[in-house]
Design a protein around this motif. Structure first.
Motif, mmCIF file in Angstrom:
data_model
loop_
_atom_site.group_PDB
_atom_site.id
_atom_site.type_symbol
_atom_site.label_atom_id
_atom_site.label_comp_id
_atom_site.label_asym_id
_atom_site.label_seq_id
_atom_site.Cartn_x
_atom_site.Cartn_y
_atom_site.Cartn_z
ATOM 1 N N ASN A 243 0.725 -1.127 0.017
ATOM 2 C CA ASN A 243 -0.037 0.138 -0.087
ATOM 3 C C ASN A 243 0.872 1.118 -0.024
ATOM 4 O O ASN A 243 1.374 1.392 1.061
ATOM 5 C CB ASN A 243 -0.811 -0.061 1.125
ATOM 6 C CG ASN A 243 -2.092 1.049 1.094
ATOM 7 O OD1 ASN A 243 -1.864 2.033 0.429
ATOM 8 N ND2 ASN A 243 -2.920 1.060 1.931
ATOM 9 N N ASN A 245 -0.341 4.201 -0.029
ATOM 10 C CA ASN A 245 -0.731 5.197 0.719
ATOM 11 C C ASN A 245 -0.609 5.158 2.392
ATOM 12 O O ASN A 245 -0.946 5.732 3.270
ATOM 13 C CB ASN A 245 -2.239 5.450 0.424
ATOM 14 C CG ASN A 245 -2.404 5.592 -1.014
ATOM 15 O OD1 ASN A 245 -1.709 6.510 -1.427
ATOM 16 N ND2 ASN A 245 -3.421 5.125 -1.749
ATOM 17 N N TYR A 246 0.053 3.867 2.791
ATOM 18 C CA TYR A 246 0.349 3.401 4.154
ATOM 19 C C TYR A 246 0.944 4.551 4.779
ATOM 20 O O TYR A 246 2.154 4.671 4.313
ATOM 21 C CB TYR A 246 0.685 1.995 4.189
ATOM 22 C CG TYR A 246 0.986 1.483 5.429
ATOM 23 C CD1 TYR A 246 0.011 1.172 6.421
ATOM 24 C CD2 TYR A 246 2.145 1.146 6.094
ATOM 25 C CE1 TYR A 246 -0.044 0.831 7.672
ATOM 26 C CE2 TYR A 246 2.264 0.869 7.498
ATOM 27 C CZ TYR A 246 1.373 0.682 8.283
ATOM 28 O OH TYR A 246 1.459 0.084 9.380
ATOM 29 N N ASP A 384 -12.626 8.317 -2.904
ATOM 30 C CA ASP A 384 -11.409 8.690 -2.352
ATOM 31 C C ASP A 384 -11.138 7.376 -1.389
ATOM 32 O O ASP A 384 -10.001 6.921 -1.326
ATOM 33 C CB ASP A 384 -11.426 9.677 -1.521
ATOM 34 C CG ASP A 384 -11.553 11.118 -2.056
ATOM 35 O OD1 ASP A 384 -11.400 11.134 -3.244
ATOM 36 O OD2 ASP A 384 -11.984 12.014 -1.800
ATOM 37 N N ARG A 385 -11.942 6.867 -0.754
ATOM 38 C CA ARG A 385 -11.888 5.562 0.128
ATOM 39 C C ARG A 385 -11.612 4.456 -0.972
ATOM 40 O O ARG A 385 -10.508 3.570 -0.459
ATOM 41 C CB ARG A 385 -13.236 5.210 0.808
ATOM 42 C CG ARG A 385 -12.904 4.078 1.712
ATOM 43 C CD ARG A 385 -14.430 3.710 2.275
ATOM 44 N NE ARG A 385 -15.193 2.955 1.223
ATOM 45 C CZ ARG A 385 -15.062 1.790 1.099
ATOM 46 N NH1 ARG A 385 -14.063 0.879 1.745
ATOM 47 N NH2 ARG A 385 -15.944 1.070 0.242
ATOM 48 N N ARG A 387 -9.897 4.654 -3.750
ATOM 49 C CA ARG A 387 -8.292 4.945 -4.331
ATOM 50 C C ARG A 387 -7.481 4.495 -3.022
ATOM 51 O O ARG A 387 -6.323 4.220 -3.410
ATOM 52 C CB ARG A 387 -8.557 6.304 -4.568
ATOM 53 C CG ARG A 387 -7.237 6.592 -5.463
ATOM 54 C CD ARG A 387 -7.206 8.193 -5.920
ATOM 55 N NE ARG A 387 -8.389 8.683 -6.752
ATOM 56 C CZ ARG A 387 -9.191 9.561 -6.545
ATOM 57 N NH1 ARG A 387 -9.117 10.010 -5.426
ATOM 58 N NH2 ARG A 387 -9.915 9.611 -7.119
ATOM 59 N N ALA A 388 -7.769 5.013 -1.979
ATOM 60 C CA ALA A 388 -6.807 4.765 -0.793
ATOM 61 C C ALA A 388 -6.755 3.032 -0.533
ATOM 62 O O ALA A 388 -5.589 2.663 -0.099
ATOM 63 C CB ALA A 388 -7.440 5.166 0.545
ATOM 64 N N ILE A 389 -7.639 2.226 -0.839
ATOM 65 C CA ILE A 389 -7.567 0.826 -0.627
ATOM 66 C C ILE A 389 -6.974 0.060 -1.920
ATOM 67 O O ILE A 389 -7.060 -1.244 -1.482
ATOM 68 C CB ILE A 389 -8.818 0.164 0.070
ATOM 69 C CG1 ILE A 389 -9.961 0.335 -1.317
ATOM 70 C CG2 ILE A 389 -9.131 1.035 1.307
ATOM 71 C CD1 ILE A 389 -11.254 -0.224 -0.666
ATOM 72 N N SER A 391 -4.111 -0.352 -3.292
ATOM 73 C CA SER A 391 -3.045 -1.183 -2.922
ATOM 74 C C SER A 391 -3.290 -2.589 -1.870
ATOM 75 O O SER A 391 -2.488 -3.498 -2.256
ATOM 76 C CB SER A 391 -1.801 -0.271 -2.529
ATOM 77 O OG SER A 391 -1.639 0.682 -3.199
#
Length: 592
Positions: A243, A245-246, A384-385, A387-389, A391
């Motif tokens: 991820n 974005n982590y 947005d959520r 897109r964040a998950i 990865s």
């Protein structure tokens, strides 16, 4: 404490002075009584003066009550009330004490009443015309208490000095023996707070005391080992996180715990899909993760087979919103995600509802296989959520990749084992499996099949005249004709050599003959290329019906073969429907 001690000491001194005044008053009372009894009252002034000269008594006087004045007269000058205090005590009969302070002196004024009583010794009533309890007079004296005040000040100084010395001594003792332990305790407490917040770099302060410094060094060594271990573990487990974005926490232990939780979930997912039997089971597992773990409610997974140039939707949740099957996939072409929230209408294949957005992501499973995940969202927060998950989703799909490749390979091998490579038709192995599984179900469901046995007329002549490659071409042509003329619910099988078998699902006799004739006629129109020239061939077709002719599909296949034999014998290029009379014409009749 010092003030309290001083006040108590001063109160004690004043109380002592009052007691002395009471004693003096009692002596005075006794002396005056003696003078009266002995008839010496005229000489009492000397006695009064002598009493007044006692130590610390500045002034002393006696005041007669109105009753005594009435009986004996006013007496000497110092025997009359001097002020209101004397008068109030004469009226109340209660002792009165007043302290007066000046910068240099301190005085205690005490006024004590003489109360008449006939029960005492002597009996006051023998000499006075008074009632029981009546005040006969008062004695007032002013006592110098300056010494008591000075003693109080000295006591304050002594107490202050002693207290200061005690404090210094206590401070020395605490600083020498207790402070190191208290300090290390607070230092340990601060370190524990820092450690709890994830800062493993805090250290216990080392003090000069041998015991406390030893404890501090041991704790610091342990903290250093913990810090080094956690930092190394954090670095090692972080490589498993895909991820981008982590965001790492400041606490490495929390990072390790979160990563281990993620790896544990992925490992359990991996173990589960490795034991799945079919490829569709794996796709269903991925869909379950997308729904339950990542809370997606509108998505589609599409499988792109590069080798066979096929596209197949393997899972859809809610509805399908992308026409990927009828055109090129933009995400697959550019090998990157297509996000409509970044640029609207970026993919012409998407036809979702107005206001919805989509993210299409290609995942390369192998060189020959790509999985396209299309996620549809309805608002910016959801986009947005997602897109964040993305990865995190990739972690699961990457984990599933070996299992998908393995199951796909098995699927290909199974298909190859059941499909004729020359024609693309099913082979005899598929027929065997189909008969074992589907025919019993067909009997229970009362489903019928028409059996068409198809053979190229004079096929050996093609091989002998033009060669086996042209013979193979003829076989490919007839297989295409058969597949074009039968329905999607029907099954075409290369039975062997130039023989073909077609199983027509729930087809009546009229349609059986219609389809068979269509195959025969269409093939006869085909022009087969051979060394710069063309030729045409014909087909003979034998037909039977299952289960009308027999409840054994194998017997029905044999019946179709007998019908084919009759078509060949009767001149070829024709369709013959099985009739039981044919068994009488066949040497196999007794076998049926």
């Amino acid at each position: 404490m010092i003030i309290s001690t001083t006040v108590n000491f001063r109160d004690y001194g004043l109380k002592h002075a009052e007691e002395k005044a009471e004693l003096t008053a009692e002596v005075l009372k006794t002396g005056l009584t003696s003078h009266m009894v002995n008839g010496m009252m005229d000489h009492r002034e000397f006695f009064l003066n002598e009493i007044g000269n006692l130590h610390n008594i500045s002034e002393l006087w006696v005041a007669r009550s109105p009753t005594v004045i009435k009986q004996y007269g006013e007496g000497f000058n110092n025997e009359t009330p001097r002020d209101n205090i004397d008068k109030r005590v004469l009226l109340s009969g209660e002792k009165k004490s007043i302290t007066t302070e000046t910068p240099s002196k301190s005085f205690l004024r005490v006024t004590i009443p003489f109360v008449a009583s006939e029960y005492g010794n002597p009996n006051c009533m023998q000499c006075h015309n008074a009632k029981e309890g009546e005040v006969l007079g008062v004695v007032s004296m002013i006592m110098d208490t300056t010494d008591i005040r000075s003693s109080s000040f000295k006591t304050i100084l002594y107490n202050v000095a002693i207290t200061f010395l005690v404090i210094i001594l206590v401070f020395i003792v605490i600083n020498r023996f207790i402070k190191p332990y208290v300090s290390i305790f607070y230092s340990i407490k601060n370190v524990m707070h820092e450690t709890y917040r994830g800062n493993y770099g805090a250290r216990v302060k080392v003090y000069a005391n041998q015991e406390s410094s030893s404890v501090a060094r041991l704790l610091n060594e342990m903290l250093q080992k913990l810090q080094t271990t956690f930092e190394e573990l954090d670095k090692k487990v972080y490589i498993f996180i895909k991820n981008k974005n982590y965001v790492k926490d400041s606490d490495p232990l929390k990072n390790i715990n979160d990563t281990i939780d993620r790896l544990s979930d992925i490992y359990k997912f991996k173990q589960t899909i490795e034991n799945d039997k079919e490829l569709n089971d794996i796709y269903s597992r991925i869909a379950f993760i997308l729904k339950e773990k990542f809370k997606l409610d509108d998505f589609t997974m599409t499988e792109l087979d590069v080798v066979n140039k096929t596209k197949k939707i393997v899972y859809t949740e809610k509805k399908y919103s992308c026409d990927i099957l009828n055109g090129e996939c933009r995400a697959d072409r550019i090998h990157a995600s297509v996000d409509s929230s970044i640029f609207p209408a970026s993919c012409e294949r998407y036809y979702g509802e107005d206001g919805s957005e989509h993210i299409c992501t290609p995942y390369s499973i192998s060189n020959d296989l790509t999985l396209i995940l299309t996620i549809v969202t309805t608002n910016k927060n959801d986009t947005d959520r997602v897109r964040a998950i993305m990865s995190d989703i990739e972690d699961y799909i990457t984990t599933a990749r070996p299992a998908i490749v393995s199951k796909k390979l098995m699927q290909i091998l199974n298909t190859m084992a059941r499909v004729d490579q020359l024609t693309g038709m099913y082979n005899r192995k598929f027929l065997d499996e189909f008969v074992d599984v589907s025919i019993p179900q067909a009997l229970r469901a009362k489903t019928s099949y028409a059996v068409l046995m198809i053979d190229i007329d004079y096929f050996k002549m093609i091989n002998d005249t033009y060669g086996h490659d042209i013979g193979d071409e003829a076989i490919r042509v007839v297989s295409k004709v058969i597949k074009d003329q039968i329905r999607k619910s029907d099954i075409a099988i290369r039975y062997g050599g130039e023989e073909f078998l077609a199983l027509l699902y729930n087809c009546d006799k009229e349609n059986i003959l219609k389809i068979a004739e269509a195959i025969r006629i269409e093939f006869s129109k085909q022009k087969i290329q051979a060394n710069g020239e063309t030729f045409s061939k014909t087909l003979s077709i034998g037909c039977s019906q299952f289960p009308q002719d027999s409840e054994s599909i194998w017997k029905c296949i044999k019946f179709a073969d007998i019908s084919l034999y009759k078509a060949k014998r009767d001149g070829r290029n024709q369709v013959i429907m099985f009739d039981k009379e044919m068994l009488n014409e066949s040497d196999l009749g007794d076998s049926f």
